[in-house]
Motif scaffolding. Sequence first.
Motif, PDB file in Angstrom:
ATOM      1  N   THR A 142      53.653  90.893  76.720  1.00  0.00           N
ATOM      2  CA  THR A 142      53.148  89.683  76.061  1.00  0.00           C
ATOM      3  C   THR A 142      52.791  89.897  74.594  1.00  0.00           C
ATOM      4  OG1 THR A 142      50.912  90.150  76.871  1.00  0.00           O
ATOM      5  CG2 THR A 142      52.283  88.684  78.216  1.00  0.00           C
ATOM      6  N   ARG A 143      52.960  91.108  74.083  1.00  0.00           N
ATOM      7  CA  ARG A 143      52.627  91.381  72.680  1.00  0.00           C
ATOM      8  C   ARG A 143      53.688  90.806  71.761  1.00  0.00           C
ATOM      9  NH1 ARG A 143      50.729  97.153  71.168  1.00  0.00           N
ATOM     10  NH2 ARG A 143      50.914  96.053  69.225  1.00  0.00           N
ATOM     11  N   ARG A 144      53.258  90.489  70.569  1.00  0.00           N
ATOM     12  CA  ARG A 144      54.180  90.031  69.533  1.00  0.00           C
ATOM     13  C   ARG A 144      54.011  90.943  68.317  1.00  0.00           C
ATOM     14  NH1 ARG A 144      56.523  86.032  71.792  1.00  0.00           N
ATOM     15  NH2 ARG A 144      55.433  84.329  72.795  1.00  0.00           N
TER      16      ARG A 144
END
Length: 145
Positions: A142-144
């Motif tokens: 879910t990291r950007r």
Amino acid sequence: QTLRDALQSVLVQLLDLQLVGKQIHWNVVGPNFRDLHQNLDEIVGIARKGSDEIAERMRALHATPDGLASTISEFTKLEQPVTTEILTTDAVDMVVKAIQSTVGVIRDVHDPVDEEDPTTADILHQYIADLEQQAWFISAETRRP
């Protein structure tokens, strides 16, 4: 007693991490379901192996491990997941938090354990590394950049 209490605390967190991991594993739905579903089993496997190794180390040190459900319930530091379906993005947050909580307990007891028994501290090192790696793997979902 210090060593026994520290290892008992780690044991409880690892046992509950298995339970939390499986609860999420069974109920996760949504995007990237399969990868997360399988990764949760990896985490459960690490926690299962760790709980057994810690309990057996306690026995080698003449301490008696307590893995009863009532003990886990009373002393866990992990937040409990919901008992309904869990969206994959929420599941990522839940499991990363559970891993971080478990690692936090291991880190908290590390220095007193190291003073009492450096060999046992070496065991703790490996589970810190393995679980932190899993938290990184899962959180990357879910990291950007």
